[in-house]
Design a protein around this motif. Sequence first.
Motif, PDB file in Angstrom:
ATOM      1  N   ALA A   1       0.859  -1.186   0.000  1.00 16.20           N
ATOM      2  CA  ALA A   1       0.000   0.000   0.000  1.00 16.20           C
ATOM      3  C   ALA A   1       0.893   1.233   0.000  1.00 16.20           C
ATOM      4  CB  ALA A   1      -0.911   0.004   1.214  1.00 16.20           C
ATOM      5  N   GLN A   2       0.588   2.171  -0.869  1.00 17.94           N
ATOM      6  CA  GLN A   2       1.346   3.410  -0.939  1.00 17.94           C
ATOM      7  C   GLN A   2       0.673   4.475  -0.078  1.00 17.94           C
ATOM      8  OE1 GLN A   2       4.361   3.696  -2.558  1.00 17.94           O
ATOM      9  NE2 GLN A   2       4.084   1.487  -2.814  1.00 17.94           N
ATOM     10  N   SER A   3       1.483   5.350   0.491  1.00 16.22           N
ATOM     11  CA  SER A   3       1.014   6.486   1.268  1.00 16.22           C
ATOM     12  C   SER A   3       0.307   6.024   2.554  1.00 16.22           C
ATOM     13  CB  SER A   3       0.090   7.372   0.428  1.00 16.22           C
ATOM     14  OG  SER A   3      -0.127   8.619   1.065  1.00 16.22           O
ATOM     15  N   CYS A   4      -0.432   6.968   3.180  1.00 25.03           N
ATOM     16  CA  CYS A   4      -1.186   6.686   4.401  1.00 25.03           C
ATOM     17  C   CYS A   4      -2.163   7.847   4.597  1.00 25.03           C
ATOM     18  CB  CYS A   4      -0.253   6.531   5.600  1.00 25.03           C
ATOM     19  SG  CYS A   4       0.437   8.098   6.192  1.00 25.03           S
ATOM     20  N   PRO A   5      -3.177   7.687   5.465  1.00 20.37           N
ATOM     21  CA  PRO A   5      -4.169   8.763   5.642  1.00 20.37           C
ATOM     22  C   PRO A   5      -3.568  10.102   6.025  1.00 20.37           C
ATOM     23  CG  PRO A   5      -4.956   6.737   6.653  1.00 20.37           C
ATOM     24  CD  PRO A   5      -3.539   6.474   6.222  1.00 20.37           C
ATOM     25  N   PHE A   6      -2.505  10.116   6.823  1.00 16.21           N
ATOM     26  CA  PHE A   6      -1.894  11.378   7.232  1.00 16.21           C
ATOM     27  C   PHE A   6      -1.338  12.137   6.032  1.00 16.21           C
ATOM     28  CE2 PHE A   6      -0.919   8.850  11.262  1.00 16.21           C
ATOM     29  CZ  PHE A   6      -2.115   9.254  11.862  1.00 16.21           C
ATOM     30  N   VAL A   7      -0.630  11.428   5.164  1.00  7.24           N
ATOM     31  CA  VAL A   7      -0.055  12.067   3.976  1.00  7.24           C
ATOM     32  C   VAL A   7      -1.158  12.468   3.004  1.00  7.24           C
ATOM     33  CG1 VAL A   7       1.450  11.732   1.984  1.00  7.24           C
ATOM     34  CG2 VAL A   7       2.142  10.845   4.217  1.00  7.24           C
ATOM     35  N   ASP A   8      -2.147  11.598   2.830  1.00  5.50           N
ATOM     36  CA  ASP A   8      -3.239  11.887   1.891  1.00  5.50           C
ATOM     37  C   ASP A   8      -4.046  13.116   2.308  1.00  5.50           C
ATOM     38  OD1 ASP A   8      -2.473   9.676   0.453  1.00  5.50           O
ATOM     39  OD2 ASP A   8      -3.962   8.339   1.346  1.00  5.50           O
ATOM     40  N   ALA A   9      -4.050  13.421   3.604  1.00  7.14           N
ATOM     41  CA  ALA A   9      -4.838  14.561   4.093  1.00  7.14           C
ATOM     42  C   ALA A   9      -4.171  15.907   3.837  1.00  7.14           C
ATOM     43  CB  ALA A   9      -5.113  14.400   5.588  1.00  7.14           C
ATOM     44  N   VAL A  10      -2.892  15.900   3.504  1.00  8.40           N
ATOM     45  CA  VAL A  10      -2.169  17.159   3.286  1.00  8.40           C
ATOM     46  C   VAL A  10      -2.594  17.773   1.946  1.00  8.40           C
ATOM     47  CG1 VAL A  10       0.091  18.229   3.023  1.00  8.40           C
ATOM     48  CG2 VAL A  10      -0.227  16.367   4.669  1.00  8.40           C
ATOM     49  N   LYS A  11      -2.888  19.066   1.961  1.00  4.49           N
ATOM     50  CA  LYS A  11      -3.297  19.789   0.752  1.00  4.49           C
ATOM     51  C   LYS A  11      -2.134  20.637   0.232  1.00  4.49           C
ATOM     52  CE  LYS A  11      -8.007  20.218   2.555  1.00  4.49           C
ATOM     53  NZ  LYS A  11      -9.057  21.173   3.000  1.00  4.49           N
ATOM     54  N   PRO A  12      -2.128  20.924  -1.074  1.00  5.92           N
ATOM     55  CA  PRO A  12      -1.045  21.755  -1.632  1.00  5.92           C
ATOM     56  C   PRO A  12      -0.930  23.128  -0.994  1.00  5.92           C
ATOM     57  CG  PRO A  12      -2.251  20.649  -3.374  1.00  5.92           C
ATOM     58  CD  PRO A  12      -3.016  20.396  -2.115  1.00  5.92           C
ATOM     59  N   THR A  13      -2.036  23.641  -0.449  1.00  6.74           N
ATOM     60  CA  THR A  13      -2.023  24.980   0.149  1.00  6.74           C
ATOM     61  C   THR A  13      -1.617  24.962   1.621  1.00  6.74           C
ATOM     62  OG1 THR A  13      -4.398  24.740   0.597  1.00  6.74           O
ATOM     63  CG2 THR A  13      -3.762  25.867  -1.436  1.00  6.74           C
ATOM     64  N   ASP A  14      -1.376  23.806   2.192  1.00  8.58           N
ATOM     65  CA  ASP A  14      -0.994  23.711   3.601  1.00  8.58           C
ATOM     66  C   ASP A  14       0.424  24.227   3.828  1.00  8.58           C
ATOM     67  OD1 ASP A  14      -3.385  22.683   4.461  1.00  8.58           O
ATOM     68  OD2 ASP A  14      -2.731  20.589   4.422  1.00  8.58           O
ATOM     69  N   ARG A  15       0.661  24.716   5.039  1.00 11.41           N
ATOM     70  CA  ARG A  15       2.014  25.025   5.485  1.00 11.41           C
ATOM     71  C   ARG A  15       2.468  23.865   6.363  1.00 11.41           C
ATOM     72  NH1 ARG A  15       2.032  30.610   8.425  1.00 11.41           N
ATOM     73  NH2 ARG A  15       4.284  30.263   8.286  1.00 11.41           N
ATOM     74  N   VAL A  16       3.626  23.297   6.063  1.00  8.34           N
ATOM     75  CA  VAL A  16       4.092  22.093   6.748  1.00  8.34           C
ATOM     76  C   VAL A  16       5.438  22.352   7.403  1.00  8.34           C
ATOM     77  CG1 VAL A  16       4.732  19.661   6.512  1.00  8.34           C
ATOM     78  CG2 VAL A  16       2.846  20.586   5.145  1.00  8.34           C
ATOM     79  N   LEU A  17       5.552  21.944   8.671  1.00 11.42           N
ATOM     80  CA  LEU A  17       6.812  22.009   9.399  1.00 11.42           C
ATOM     81  C   LEU A  17       7.254  20.587   9.718  1.00 11.42           C
ATOM     82  CD1 LEU A  17       8.972  23.657  11.031  1.00 11.42           C
ATOM     83  CD2 LEU A  17       7.451  23.398  13.011  1.00 11.42           C
ATOM     84  N   VAL A  18       8.455  20.201   9.296  1.00 11.35           N
ATOM     85  CA  VAL A  18       9.022  18.884   9.578  1.00 11.35           C
ATOM     86  C   VAL A  18      10.189  19.081  10.537  1.00 11.35           C
ATOM     87  CG1 VAL A  18      10.108  16.824   8.615  1.00 11.35           C
ATOM     88  CG2 VAL A  18       8.332  18.011   7.317  1.00 11.35           C
ATOM     89  N   VAL A  19      10.149  18.374  11.674  1.00 14.23           N
ATOM     90  CA  VAL A  19      11.183  18.508  12.701  1.00 14.23           C
ATOM     91  C   VAL A  19      12.066  17.265  12.691  1.00 14.23           C
ATOM     92  CG1 VAL A  19      11.648  18.854  15.156  1.00 14.23           C
ATOM     93  CG2 VAL A  19       9.627  19.914  14.097  1.00 14.23           C
ATOM     94  N   GLY A  20      13.353  17.439  12.439  1.00 11.04           N
ATOM     95  CA  GLY A  20      14.277  16.318  12.428  1.00 11.04           C
ATOM     96  C   GLY A  20      15.250  16.416  11.273  1.00 11.04           C
ATOM     97  N   GLY A  21      16.470  15.913  11.481  1.00  9.64           N
ATOM     98  CA  GLY A  21      17.492  16.037  10.452  1.00  9.64           C
ATOM     99  C   GLY A  21      17.925  14.726   9.847  1.00  9.64           C
ATOM    100  N   GLY A  22      17.133  13.666  10.040  1.00 11.10           N
ATOM    101  CA  GLY A  22      17.501  12.361   9.527  1.00 11.10           C
ATOM    102  C   GLY A  22      16.885  12.049   8.179  1.00 11.10           C
ATOM    103  N   LEU A  23      17.100  10.814   7.737  1.00  6.50           N
ATOM    104  CA  LEU A  23      16.649  10.396   6.408  1.00  6.50           C
ATOM    105  C   LEU A  23      15.122  10.401   6.290  1.00  6.50           C
ATOM    106  CD1 LEU A  23      18.057   9.500   3.807  1.00  6.50           C
ATOM    107  CD2 LEU A  23      17.767   7.134   4.532  1.00  6.50           C
ATOM    108  N   THR A  24      14.427  10.023   7.364  1.00  6.14           N
ATOM    109  CA  THR A  24      12.961  10.026   7.328  1.00  6.14           C
ATOM    110  C   THR A  24      12.435  11.426   7.041  1.00  6.14           C
ATOM    111  OG1 THR A  24      12.839   8.178   8.883  1.00  6.14           O
ATOM    112  CG2 THR A  24      10.871   9.532   8.642  1.00  6.14           C
ATOM    113  N   SER A  25      13.005  12.421   7.688  1.00  8.14           N
ATOM    114  CA  SER A  25      12.587  13.805   7.456  1.00  8.14           C
ATOM    115  C   SER A  25      12.812  14.220   6.008  1.00  8.14           C
ATOM    116  CB  SER A  25      13.358  14.751   8.385  1.00  8.14           C
ATOM    117  OG  SER A  25      13.173  14.411   9.732  1.00  8.14           O
ATOM    118  N   GLY A  26      13.968  13.834   5.469  1.00  9.27           N
ATOM    119  CA  GLY A  26      14.265  14.175   4.083  1.00  9.27           C
ATOM    120  C   GLY A  26      13.291  13.548   3.106  1.00  9.27           C
TER     121      GLY A  26
END
Length: 338
Positions: free
Chosen positions: A241-266
């Motif tokens: 299965a690709q993606s997940c509900p959390f990712v699918d809920a993000v809209k192009p107009t959203d502002r997103v903050l990602v905290v972390g400097g590892g590979l998952t964050s990238g």
Amino acid sequence: GGGCHAAALIMRLLTKGEVMKDPNPPIYGTRHKQREVRSHLFKTPVEEELKKSIVVIDRAGGWMLNWQRAYGTLDIPHLRSPEGLHPDPYDHAALSVWAKHVKAEGEFIEMKHLKSCNTNYHGPFTLPSAGMFARFCERLVNKSYGLGSLLYQGEVEGLSSLPDSGGFQLEISRKGAAETVRMTASNVVLARGPTARLNLPPWAVDPLLKSQSQSSRMSIAHAWQMIDANETTGLRPEQQAQSCPFVDAVKPTDRVLVVGGGLTSGHLVTLLAEKRGVRDITLVMRGPRKIKQFDLILPWFGDDRWAKRHAFETASIPERLETLMGDRDGGSLTPELD
């Protein structure tokens, strides 16, 4: 845990012959001929009596399932590690031999950055695709070694020593079951991996709990929660299965903050920008961005890797921990993601 490390350990324990006598393959060349590797991948002679005494308890209920859900959720195209690093102890060339046999050589990706560096690492310079690696591991688990029957779905909630026996008692909860299951074992290996427990900074605990209780569309989520929500059920392509509900809920107009400097964050930043069309993304990390091809420093992969391994295995536990922390040196991004 039923992840990559658990699979590698059990395959090594069950394999007859010289694999246990000398676990380190030659630095150059292969341990076996290609035809011997192909024969092994069809069916490997294992210690069947020993297999009867092994149980693998995994919360997700499938071999390498959390690993596969992470790759599906974050849309990761290929592994970070080169082709010689995989769970099969029979021969480090097993993946490349299998890929040639099933005509999947085109799914290897070349490491262009490291190949141009002046290091003591001399290859291989190819990374397997996530899909090919999953199919290869499915072959190992279900055909070559026959490990499917060892898996037991549940989560270990408690571990205690048994009096006078030298063994242990495990308390296991199962989804949908009211009663706790108890098992005894003479030896216990903890191979739960990094997704077994959320690593939350203090400031994130209350907002995360409030977000969970107030809305199905999470305004804040931990990466492992996103991975848990992926609906992958196994290693075969039809179980992905690709993606997940959390990712699918993000809209192009959203502002997103990602905290972390590892590979998952990238990977998450790349996924949201390229697949969800998000343009306002900020990546926050505590220190400077670290760029490394692998999680560990290159001597662990180069010509002196067995000397590094010998020093590690003969060190004390505090010295091993110091080596792990120092040689990994926190999260990092690959040159490809950077």
